[in-house]
Design a protein around this motif. Structure first.
Motif: not given
Length: 705
Positions: A245, A248-249, A255, A282, A287-288, A291, A323, A374-375, A377
């Motif tokens: 990563q 971080q989300s 979000r 999201d 997200l994986e 990010n 984000p 990113p972060g 969705g």
């Protein structure tokens, strides 16, 4: 081994009781098997894949027995497949086409000849994949696009991995565009590898088969299960997934707030050629990927499976936003986003110019379909909600493929030229040209306040029927739930969403517009319909009566319009505001001081808004109904009694009384008001603003001029 019914990565859905009732009817068993396979999105995508069976039928031309292949026809979805979605063809006639086949350069011409092989004249048009099934000798065949299988098929070492994993029992055919020649390649692979249980198509998908519907179903599940289990065992062996990563989300609430705030801006850019509907997700898998450290390397490569990039375009647009970035400064945000979209469009145009052929169709919309934040969705934009949602699902499939391929080897995308040849295939273009003409409100998002009943419900229904998507709302949750159930019987899950909305609550208004932005990308039409009525003599009116009338009718209209305009300005695509006012805005009557004056305020507020918003191409118009008694909540309780008392009639006599006083002697229904609203937004009155349409049967004292 055959008969195993416990799976970890796919769903075993076969029901012997159901299947036994279909015993002996191979076509019904084909449909049953297809529906089961289509119900598990890990096995195939919406609209993707095809299945077939071969049965002995009596030839109506000579009374003799002949083999007929029933195969999923062009278009359609396995999960909802019915017999009407199958093509039935003479197998021997399909094989006879080999005699006249002149090579890959003439392959597209073979598709027209499939029609000459049709057994059932009422069946679906045959698809390009027809020979892939015809040239394999098995009674039942499944051709699917499981993420786990495509991950292996799209891996750099996919052929070797397939051979090793299945001990030579799964064949391999290198990537080739679907068609007649690929059907010959599948047959050749089988001849070279007798006894195999399936064939992997490089970068594409999987063919499996069996002598019965059940054997084919089980073979498919077992092969996909082995692919998925192999991937799972290898995750992490080469290092962190997607390189680990990078960021971080945001938490889920943040979000959603960011998505709602930016969706209309993105929608506006994506709608530079055609108005688009949006979809946001999201999902943890998304997200994986977005990010991760490998996002910048993998995203530009594009997808591998043709089914994926036909829906998603060759690659997504990745936003360079932080984000938690403050999105409230619209000018600054657009200054940051505009170059990204321009660069994407230029890149797509270069892709087209580099790869086009002399007979290629003209370049299509150069805007992105998939946008990654990113972060936060993923957004997808397309001509309608279903297409946008499916595009997001397909890109999630593509993420799964990249994840699996990277875990076991190195991900490989289709070469740009091969991708172009699929995207701008003349057969695909012909399919696009055959699609029905869009409805008048296709691509429009509508929010009608008070749309759980009466006039509001009729307007929302009419607009959805004409192609729009809608946010249904009401301050009465039970009423809203009943309306949602009614609409669920009329429309699909992609046509509407619901939200509680009390127009006197700023929080509710924000929540409702956020729901419209997250689910559809924004709002194009706001109809202020929520209302109530209080009929009392002057001396009986209370402060509470006055306040609620003005809070709902005037301030509610103002606040909802204010928020709607905020969203429309983000989109920069214009819009419509329609205010459901009343004859009472123009006509004086007894016992009506609070309601009538509030309606007059609504009317003049509409004029003021029309004058102010013209520069934004936002039209503001008014519909003035009168005496819409049936299905209307305002006629429940004391209002009807008050009006009856004012006119000296009984409540039962009110409909006839109102009709008699009109020039046309007509009772006004909610659908009549809905039709007037549709007239404003249908495109016929696109250059009209500040206008009033009376829907009152003709009340001379309510004439505007």
């Amino acid at each position: 081994m055959p008969g195993v019914k416990v799976f970890k990565h796919v769903n075993y859905l076969w029901d012997d009781v159901v299947a036994d009732k279909l015993a002996g009817d191979e076509v019904s068993l084909l449909i049953y098997r297809s529906n089961l396979l289509g119900a598990d999105l890990r096995l195939t995508n919406y609209g993707g894949g095809n299945t077939s069976c071969k049965v002995i039928e009596t030839d109506p031309l000579n009374g003799e027995e002949t083999e007929v292949m029933w195969v999923k026809g062009s278009g359609g979805d396995l999960g909802s497949l019915k017999k009407s979605g199958l093509a039935a063809l003479y197998t021997d006639k399909l094989h006879s086409l080999k005699k006249i086949y002149r090579g890959v350069e003439f392959e597209d011409k073979m598709v027209g000849l499939f029609d000459h092989c049709i057994f059932d004249p009422d069946s679906k048009a045959p698809s390009i994949d027809t020979p892939l099934h015809a040239f394999l000798p098995f009674k039942h065949i499944d051709h699917l696009h499981p993420d786990a299988a495509i991950a292996i098929a799209a891996a750099k070492d996919g052929k070797q991995i397939t051979h090793s994993l299945f001990n030579g029992t799964i064949g391999w055919v290198d990537w080739q565009r679907p068609g007649f020649d690929l059907g010959l390649k599948l047959a050749a692979c089988l001849n070279e590898n007798p006894g195999i249980r399936g064939i992997m198509l490089g970068s594409h998908g999987l063919f499996t088969w069996g002598d019965t519907a059940y054997e084919s179903y089980m073979n498919t599940l077992e092969v996909v299960e082995m692919c998925a289990d192999y991937l799972e065992q290898n995750y992490g062996k080469k290092g962190p997934v997607f390189g680990g990563q990078r960021i971080q989300s945001l938490d889920v609430q943040k979000r959603r707030e960011q998505a709602a705030a930016i969706a209309p801006v993105l929608r506006g850019y994506c709608s530079s050629e055609t108005l688009m509907i949006g979809h946001f997700t999201d999902d943890a898998r998304v997200l994986e990927f977005i990010n991760s450290k490998d996002l910048e390397r993998l995203a530009p490569m594009g997808t591998s499976c043709p089914d994926h990039f036909l829906r998603t375009k060759i690659s997504p647009l990745v936003l360079n936003l932080q984000p938690g970035q403050d999105l409230s400064d619209l000018a600054a945000l657009k200054q940051q986003l505009a170059p990204l979209f321009e660069k994407y469009r230029e890149g797509y145009a270069a892709y087209y110019d580099t790869c086009k052929h002399p007979n290629s169709p003209a370049i299509r919309d150069a805007n992105p379909v998939v946008i990654l934040y990113p972060g936060v969705g993923m957004f997808a934009f397309a001509k309608n909600k279903q297409t946008a949602r499916v595009a997001a699902e397909f890109y999630t499939n593509a993420i799964n493929v990249m994840k699996g391929a990277e875990a076991i080897s190195t991900y490989t995308a289709l070469p740009r030229q091969e991708a172009f040849n699929i995207e701008y295939w003349l057969l695909e273009e012909a399919k696009l040209q055959r699609m029905p003409k869009p409805k008048p409100l296709t691509g429009k998002v509508v929010l009608v306040t008070g749309s759980a009943g009466g006039i509001g419900k009729a307007i929302a229904r009419k607009f959805i029927e004409e192609g729009a998507v809608a946010l249904l709302n009401d301050n009465d949750v039970e009423r809203l739930n009943r309306a949602a159930a009614d609409f669920g019987n009329l429309f699909t899950k992609d046509d509407f969403v619901t939200a509680r909305l009390d127009v006197t609550s700023d929080a509710d208004i924000q929540t409702a517009f956020d729901a419209a932005c997250i689910n559809f990308g924004g709002v194009d039409i706001v109809v202020n319909c929520a209302g109530l009525s209080i009929s009392k003599p002057l001396e009986d009116h209370t402060d509470a009566d006055w306040d609620i009338l003005y809070d709902v009718l005037v301030k509610g209209q103002f606040k909802v319009t204010q928020k709607g305009v905020e969203v429309m300005r983000k989109q920069n695509t214009g819009g419509d505001v329609i205010n459901i006012v009343s004859k009472n805005a123009l006509v004086s009557g007894p016992n009506n001081a609070g309601y009538g004056s509030a309606k007059a305020a609504q009317l003049h507020l509409s004029r003021l808004n029309a004058a102010e918003l013209g520069a934004d191409k936002i039209r503001v118009n008014v519909v003035n109904p009168d005496a819409v008694i049936f299905e209307s909540k305002i006629w429940e309780g004391s209002w009807a009694e008050g009006r009856a008392k004012a006119y000296g009639v009984s409540t039962q006599e009110l409909p006839a009384y109102y009709a008699r006083r009109t020039l046309l002697n007509e009772i006004i229904l909610p659908k009549d008001v809905a039709l007037a609203c549709f007239a404003f937004v249908s495109g016929l009155l696109g250059k009209s603003t500040g206008n009033i349409i009376n829907v009152d049967g003709g009340v001379a004292t309510a004439f505007v001029r």
